[in-house]
Design a protein around this motif. Sequence first.
Motif, PDB file in Angstrom:
ATOM      1  N   SER A   1     -14.634 -17.130  14.656  1.00  0.00           N
ATOM      2  CA  SER A   1     -13.800 -16.792  15.795  1.00  0.00           C
ATOM      3  C   SER A   1     -12.494 -16.208  15.295  1.00  0.00           C
ATOM      4  O   SER A   1     -12.173 -16.282  14.116  1.00  0.00           O
ATOM      5  CB  SER A   1     -13.540 -18.031  16.643  1.00  0.00           C
ATOM      6  OG  SER A   1     -12.780 -18.966  15.918  1.00  0.00           O
ATOM      7  N   SER A   2     -11.726 -15.626  16.181  1.00  0.00           N
ATOM      8  CA  SER A   2     -10.419 -15.103  15.797  1.00  0.00           C
ATOM      9  C   SER A   2      -9.450 -15.355  16.923  1.00  0.00           C
ATOM     10  O   SER A   2      -9.829 -15.566  18.065  1.00  0.00           O
ATOM     11  CB  SER A   2     -10.506 -13.604  15.488  1.00  0.00           C
ATOM     12  OG  SER A   2     -10.855 -12.897  16.656  1.00  0.00           O
ATOM     13  N   GLY A   3      -8.175 -15.354  16.596  1.00  0.00           N
ATOM     14  CA  GLY A   3      -7.157 -15.575  17.611  1.00  0.00           C
ATOM     15  C   GLY A   3      -5.857 -14.947  17.175  1.00  0.00           C
ATOM     16  O   GLY A   3      -5.649 -14.636  16.016  1.00  0.00           O
ATOM     17  N   THR A   4      -4.973 -14.752  18.103  1.00  0.00           N
ATOM     18  CA  THR A   4      -3.685 -14.150  17.812  1.00  0.00           C
ATOM     19  C   THR A   4      -2.969 -14.925  16.719  1.00  0.00           C
ATOM     20  O   THR A   4      -2.736 -16.115  16.851  1.00  0.00           O
ATOM     21  CB  THR A   4      -2.811 -14.143  19.083  1.00  0.00           C
ATOM     22  OG1 THR A   4      -3.520 -13.479  20.121  1.00  0.00           O
ATOM     23  CG2 THR A   4      -1.484 -13.452  18.819  1.00  0.00           C
ATOM     24  N   GLY A   5      -2.631 -14.268  15.621  1.00  0.00           N
ATOM     25  CA  GLY A   5      -1.871 -14.895  14.557  1.00  0.00           C
ATOM     26  C   GLY A   5      -2.665 -15.890  13.743  1.00  0.00           C
ATOM     27  O   GLY A   5      -2.171 -16.386  12.741  1.00  0.00           O
ATOM     28  N   GLY A   6      -3.875 -16.179  14.148  1.00  0.00           N
ATOM     29  CA  GLY A   6      -4.632 -17.195  13.440  1.00  0.00           C
ATOM     30  C   GLY A   6      -5.507 -16.653  12.350  1.00  0.00           C
ATOM     31  O   GLY A   6      -5.973 -17.380  11.500  1.00  0.00           O
ATOM     32  N   ASP A  93       2.468 -19.320  24.247  1.00  0.00           N
ATOM     33  CA  ASP A  93       1.783 -18.385  23.341  1.00  0.00           C
ATOM     34  C   ASP A  93       0.265 -18.560  23.365  1.00  0.00           C
ATOM     35  O   ASP A  93      -0.469 -17.762  22.804  1.00  0.00           O
ATOM     36  CB  ASP A  93       2.352 -18.453  21.921  1.00  0.00           C
ATOM     37  CG  ASP A  93       1.856 -19.622  21.088  1.00  0.00           C
ATOM     38  OD1 ASP A  93       1.140 -20.487  21.614  1.00  0.00           O
ATOM     39  OD2 ASP A  93       2.207 -19.675  19.891  1.00  0.00           O
ATOM     40  N   GLY A  94      -0.209 -19.607  24.042  1.00  0.00           N
ATOM     41  CA  GLY A  94      -1.653 -19.788  24.234  1.00  0.00           C
ATOM     42  C   GLY A  94      -2.415 -20.146  22.983  1.00  0.00           C
ATOM     43  O   GLY A  94      -3.647 -20.057  22.957  1.00  0.00           O
ATOM     44  N   SER A  95      -1.726 -20.579  21.940  1.00  0.00           N
ATOM     45  CA  SER A  95      -2.395 -20.776  20.652  1.00  0.00           C
ATOM     46  C   SER A  95      -3.474 -21.857  20.684  1.00  0.00           C
ATOM     47  O   SER A  95      -4.551 -21.673  20.115  1.00  0.00           O
ATOM     48  CB  SER A  95      -1.364 -21.094  19.569  1.00  0.00           C
ATOM     49  OG  SER A  95      -0.610 -22.241  19.934  1.00  0.00           O
ATOM     50  N   LEU A  96      -3.209 -22.967  21.333  1.00  0.00           N
ATOM     51  CA  LEU A  96      -4.217 -24.027  21.387  1.00  0.00           C
ATOM     52  C   LEU A  96      -5.447 -23.585  22.162  1.00  0.00           C
ATOM     53  O   LEU A  96      -6.582 -23.802  21.739  1.00  0.00           O
ATOM     54  CB  LEU A  96      -3.625 -25.290  22.014  1.00  0.00           C
ATOM     55  CG  LEU A  96      -2.682 -26.093  21.127  1.00  0.00           C
ATOM     56  CD1 LEU A  96      -1.817 -27.015  21.960  1.00  0.00           C
ATOM     57  CD2 LEU A  96      -3.474 -26.884  20.094  1.00  0.00           C
TER      58      LEU A  96
END
Length: 200
Positions: A1-6, A93-96
């Motif tokens: 998977s991928s995510g913003t900044g992750g 920021d929606g990170s979780l």
Amino acid sequence: SSGTGGGNVSSGQVTIMPLGDSITEGWATADTFAQGGYRCPLASLLHTAGVSFSLVGDSAALEPGVVTNCPEVNWEGHGGYDIASIQGFADNDGSLRVLQPEIVLLLAGTNDVAQGETSAVSGQLRSLLSNIFALDPNAWVILSTIPPMNPNASGASSSVAGWAAQVPAANAQIKTVAAQFSRTTLIDFYSAAVGNVGAN
């Protein structure tokens, strides 16, 4: 998977989100902290143990060039933030929700104490943990007590003496709240470090 900044996370890796304040961010002037706080030695220990993992979070993307001197540069650490502000930032920021970390390393509450909000730690932490599990139901949270502070350390500001004594009361609240959530493990950072505090 991928995510913003992750970054991209390959299958089979454990995803870990370091979440908290400046202790998580890793601000330090001593070379031994490698400008990454506990995250740098943690990454080294995990690599040495053969654990396949990826640290995730948006802080490196949002604050480029800040405390990224170790290979694992993703985290969610926000210097000066109290617990409620950490929750607000993670929501914004929606990170979780996006990154869905399997493990959340949570160290928060230092700034609540420093800002005279010790009595609010329990309610704010309960809200943050509830929010983490609502956004990421399969997460496991490893929750730390607040480390001890040393008013007599070289360079300690005069304000430290006023709030360092409040840390045990805040930690008692942290322990109580941790026991209320089944997918939570408590790490007693305070007790582990109280005999060896030379700095803040």
